[in-house]
Design an enzyme around this catalytic site. Sequence first.
Site, PDB file in Angstrom:
ATOM      1  N   SER A  90       0.826  -1.206   0.000  1.00  0.00           N
ATOM      2  CA  SER A  90       0.000   0.000   0.000  1.00  0.00           C
ATOM      3  C   SER A  90       0.862   1.259   0.000  1.00  0.00           C
ATOM      4  O   SER A  90       0.578   2.230  -0.711  1.00  0.00           O
ATOM      5  CB  SER A  90      -0.929   0.014   1.217  1.00  0.00           C
ATOM      6  OG  SER A  90      -1.841  -1.066   1.180  1.00  0.00           O
ATOM      7  N   GLN A 129      -9.420   2.166  -0.326  1.00  0.00           N
ATOM      8  CA  GLN A 129      -9.289   2.477  -1.744  1.00  0.00           C
ATOM      9  C   GLN A 129     -10.287   3.559  -2.167  1.00  0.00           C
ATOM     10  O   GLN A 129      -9.935   4.507  -2.877  1.00  0.00           O
ATOM     11  CB  GLN A 129      -9.477   1.213  -2.577  1.00  0.00           C
ATOM     12  CG  GLN A 129      -8.353   0.201  -2.411  1.00  0.00           C
ATOM     13  CD  GLN A 129      -8.550  -1.035  -3.257  1.00  0.00           C
ATOM     14  OE1 GLN A 129      -9.522  -1.160  -4.002  1.00  0.00           O
ATOM     15  NE2 GLN A 129      -7.634  -1.978  -3.138  1.00  0.00           N
ATOM     16  N   ASP A 154      -7.353  -7.853   4.535  1.00  0.00           N
ATOM     17  CA  ASP A 154      -6.514  -8.630   3.625  1.00  0.00           C
ATOM     18  C   ASP A 154      -5.929  -9.872   4.286  1.00  0.00           C
ATOM     19  O   ASP A 154      -5.436 -10.762   3.597  1.00  0.00           O
ATOM     20  CB  ASP A 154      -5.367  -7.769   3.087  1.00  0.00           C
ATOM     21  CG  ASP A 154      -5.828  -6.814   2.000  1.00  0.00           C
ATOM     22  OD1 ASP A 154      -6.849  -7.105   1.345  1.00  0.00           O
ATOM     23  OD2 ASP A 154      -5.175  -5.775   1.807  1.00  0.00           O
ATOM     24  N   SER A 191     -13.542   1.411   3.232  1.00  0.00           N
ATOM     25  CA  SER A 191     -12.618   1.006   2.182  1.00  0.00           C
ATOM     26  C   SER A 191     -11.563   2.081   1.987  1.00  0.00           C
ATOM     27  O   SER A 191     -11.876   3.218   1.614  1.00  0.00           O
ATOM     28  CB  SER A 191     -13.358   0.768   0.854  1.00  0.00           C
ATOM     29  OG  SER A 191     -12.442   0.680  -0.230  1.00  0.00           O
ATOM     30  N   ARG A 249     -13.631  -6.886 -11.496  1.00  0.00           N
ATOM     31  CA  ARG A 249     -13.867  -6.339 -10.164  1.00  0.00           C
ATOM     32  C   ARG A 249     -14.653  -5.030 -10.243  1.00  0.00           C
ATOM     33  O   ARG A 249     -14.514  -4.272 -11.204  1.00  0.00           O
ATOM     34  CB  ARG A 249     -12.540  -6.160  -9.446  1.00  0.00           C
ATOM     35  CG  ARG A 249     -11.869  -7.503  -9.187  1.00  0.00           C
ATOM     36  CD  ARG A 249     -10.424  -7.369  -8.741  1.00  0.00           C
ATOM     37  NE  ARG A 249     -10.322  -6.760  -7.435  1.00  0.00           N
ATOM     38  CZ  ARG A 249      -9.156  -6.491  -6.850  1.00  0.00           C
ATOM     39  NH1 ARG A 249      -8.032  -6.777  -7.467  1.00  0.00           N
ATOM     40  NH2 ARG A 249      -9.132  -5.934  -5.655  1.00  0.00           N
ATOM     41  N   GLY A 309      -6.017  -3.719  -8.082  1.00  0.00           N
ATOM     42  CA  GLY A 309      -7.197  -2.905  -7.825  1.00  0.00           C
ATOM     43  C   GLY A 309      -6.842  -1.591  -7.148  1.00  0.00           C
ATOM     44  O   GLY A 309      -7.462  -0.556  -7.411  1.00  0.00           O
ATOM     45  N   LYS A 366     -12.716  -9.135  -3.672  1.00  0.00           N
ATOM     46  CA  LYS A 366     -11.264  -9.015  -3.799  1.00  0.00           C
ATOM     47  C   LYS A 366     -10.842  -9.720  -5.094  1.00  0.00           C
ATOM     48  O   LYS A 366     -11.637  -9.894  -6.009  1.00  0.00           O
ATOM     49  CB  LYS A 366     -10.577  -9.616  -2.565  1.00  0.00           C
ATOM     50  CG  LYS A 366     -10.808  -8.809  -1.288  1.00  0.00           C
ATOM     51  CD  LYS A 366     -10.041  -7.490  -1.329  1.00  0.00           C
ATOM     52  CE  LYS A 366     -10.129  -6.737  -0.025  1.00  0.00           C
ATOM     53  NZ  LYS A 366      -9.322  -5.488  -0.053  1.00  0.00           N
ATOM     54  N   ARG A 402     -13.087 -14.337  -1.600  1.00  0.00           N
ATOM     55  CA  ARG A 402     -12.191 -15.019  -0.673  1.00  0.00           C
ATOM     56  C   ARG A 402     -12.922 -15.840   0.383  1.00  0.00           C
ATOM     57  O   ARG A 402     -12.353 -16.787   0.938  1.00  0.00           O
ATOM     58  CB  ARG A 402     -11.241 -14.003  -0.027  1.00  0.00           C
ATOM     59  CG  ARG A 402     -10.167 -13.524  -0.992  1.00  0.00           C
ATOM     60  CD  ARG A 402      -9.228 -12.504  -0.395  1.00  0.00           C
ATOM     61  NE  ARG A 402      -8.143 -12.225  -1.344  1.00  0.00           N
ATOM     62  CZ  ARG A 402      -7.352 -11.170  -1.283  1.00  0.00           C
ATOM     63  NH1 ARG A 402      -7.522 -10.273  -0.318  1.00  0.00           N
ATOM     64  NH2 ARG A 402      -6.393 -11.005  -2.162  1.00  0.00           N
ATOM     65  N   ARG A 445      -3.216 -14.292  -2.073  1.00  0.00           N
ATOM     66  CA  ARG A 445      -3.371 -14.529  -0.637  1.00  0.00           C
ATOM     67  C   ARG A 445      -3.973 -15.914  -0.357  1.00  0.00           C
ATOM     68  O   ARG A 445      -3.670 -16.533   0.663  1.00  0.00           O
ATOM     69  CB  ARG A 445      -4.198 -13.419  -0.007  1.00  0.00           C
ATOM     70  CG  ARG A 445      -3.545 -12.053  -0.149  1.00  0.00           C
ATOM     71  CD  ARG A 445      -4.089 -11.022   0.808  1.00  0.00           C
ATOM     72  NE  ARG A 445      -3.612  -9.684   0.468  1.00  0.00           N
ATOM     73  CZ  ARG A 445      -2.405  -9.218   0.780  1.00  0.00           C
ATOM     74  NH1 ARG A 445      -1.563  -9.983   1.449  1.00  0.00           N
ATOM     75  NH2 ARG A 445      -2.041  -7.996   0.429  1.00  0.00           N
TER      76      ARG A 445
END
Length: 783
Positions: free
Chosen positions: A346, A498, A644, A496, A446, A418, A671, A675, A730
């Site tokens: 990040s 993002q 995450d 979020s 996504r 993303g 994601k 997930r 992941r």
Amino acid sequence: MSYLKSTNHLTTEPLFEQVCIIGLGLIGASLAQAIKDNSLSKRLVAVDKHQPSISAALDQGLLDAGGSSLAQVVSGSDLIVIAIPVQAVSAAFTEIKAAMQSGILAYDCVISDVCSTKANVIAAANDVFATSRKGLPNGLVPAHPIAGAENSGYHARRSDLFINHSVIICPLASTDESAITKLRQLWESVGASVMSMDAQHHDAVLAHTSHLPHLLAYNLVDQLASHDDNLNMFRYAAGGFRDFTRIAASDPKMWHDIFFANQNAIIDALDEYSDYLQNIRQLIIDKDSTALMGFLGRAQAARRHFGHMLTSTPYTDTSAMSASYIISPNTSNAVNGTITIPGDKSISHRSIMFGSIAEGVTRVTGFLEGEDALATLQAFRDMGVTIEGPDNGKLTIHGVGMNGLKPSKTPIYMGNSGTSMRLLAGILAAQDFDSVLTGDTSLNKRPMERIAAPLRQMGAIIQSTGTSGTSPLSITGRDKAGKPMQGIEYQMPVASAQIKSCLLLAGLWSEGTTTVTQPEVSRDHTERMLSAFGYDVNVDGNRISVEGGGKLTAGDIAVPADISSAAFFMVAAAISQGSELTLSQVGINPTRTGVIDILKLMNVDISLSNETHVGGEPVADITIRSSNLQGIEIPEHLVPLAIDEFPVLFVAASCAKGRTVLTGAKELRVKESDRIAVMADGLQTLGIDCTVTEDGLIIEGKGKQGQSDEMDNLQPVFGGGHITSHHDHRIAMSFAVASLRASEQIIIEGVETVNTSFPGFAELANQVGMSIEVDKGAETDNA
């Protein structure tokens, strides 16, 4: 029998009754041989004024008939391929027209060519058939195979010449669809990939990518041959010279004709090339190190970048597109040592973004050289920013200021990142130029409306051109929008980082104040780094505001180790016997430490030491020891702080005593994969009882009640089997950690994307005691 690649069907009948090749040079003869070898025509005939070529082809059984004129052999042909120099094409069309008028050739015969230029071929056909009552034949399909070899002529032919090469077809308005289909089938049956393109566009593209390089190769060889010391020039020429000038061994007559046939486009390409040369010349004269490094770095990165973009391959490992982890059971493995985790992804993203729009030079250390961060780096190079490196995690970014970005000449490719796409959308929405953001197949699935909708409220003109609000994203520049962006107050529906960061970045260029209110705390790297670059950020609880119109001032950034990557080793040490592992200088930003809080609630022995601050971010050494884990209900306020890390936390929960319940985690479903569903499938494959809920997962841990820590950690928890990671990095790493408590072999498929966030994961895991074998599958060369 021939194989049609585009349809994956086998055809037992030849495509054509009779194919006539005009010209038995390298391309014509190679196509004839490929047609013969693949049984694509019942009969094969050819025309060539060079009698020895015709005689050889007949003697060797390649042809059923041959001659020096079309009228001698063309009767019964349903495909004609013109494979002669472009200047002779007009004469060939004249013979074809005469054969049609005499009735020995059907008007609907498919007619094509292999010339390197297309506009002149079409012009020649128009001139010849202008007086024909029927006009241009509806079977005319101009085409160009992008293939060749150093040697030319009939005896240089190769039936495999076209395998894995491209063929460009340039259909006309008058072309019958069935002719296009049959020609496409022919080329695909000899191993080529077929694409369509307008003739004028074809000639312009080929002028730059084929004709100009050939012209330069001829020029360079002639230049060195004319030198007084020419013998030594060639004697000591390095491999690069030999590789580049190899194409100067091509047929001079052919290239003479091409250069004249595509005159206008080649002159344009030469003029542009001359401008670039003059610019480079001046940079060297001026000893402008920064600009020259920018030029060289952009060229090097672009050469690599477009190869990956066109083939959807990763940046860091070009041989791992079918990679798997193969892990045999060994529950006696202890995870011990002191290791350094790669830099925070990040923060690496943001260091590129903020350094690029800052004033001055930003120096970065600890940069994560993984797939996602490299995509961000390339994006800013595409927009004219000079970036030196990466070199062992070191970057030098020559900032262009808030208004210095330039439009990319191509869609900006974000790979699988993303974060890159969503944050960059906020920056680009405020620029004066149009942009298109795209990614690989996974990223383009996504959701992007979550950022597009609030950006539109700020005045952005942004369209998600994929299905169901997905990328590619098309962004219209402010010069066309007519007014600047406006600050807004936005209540985020989900926590979020993002979305928050996207809107705050757009707010830097907006009039007034942009305020984002989040329902829960999310990672705050954007706020911290903006402050580090001298931009005022107002944080009032969950309300974050920026005022538009400021500037960023460059500085040094030290990227700490990534806590999300560290999480895999935290869990590995906690669930394995006799382990004690220290992770050096990991970022412990309080908006990212949910994984530590959750592991502590699960009774993991975890401690922090050597706490300090680096570049505005808190860091510490983290030590984890073998632990007897306890199932818990995960507090919802911790979910955004560990979003995450949940895949590997699910592995920890499987090894815990009792039930672990996760709720409030819908974000996990959007994601790189769903997930929750993917982890549940994998855990069930390995024998774990778990239940998927609308916003979480319930896991029945298999840790034994009443056992000591040591005894519990000797017990296998997982079985074995094949795990499909869905190319989610992941997921792949989490099940690798699960192997520490498995009783049977685990094979994890689709692990190549681990390089998006953690290059060298398997090597580092094996260094501390794990046993991961990487099967890279078939290696490829995607340079």
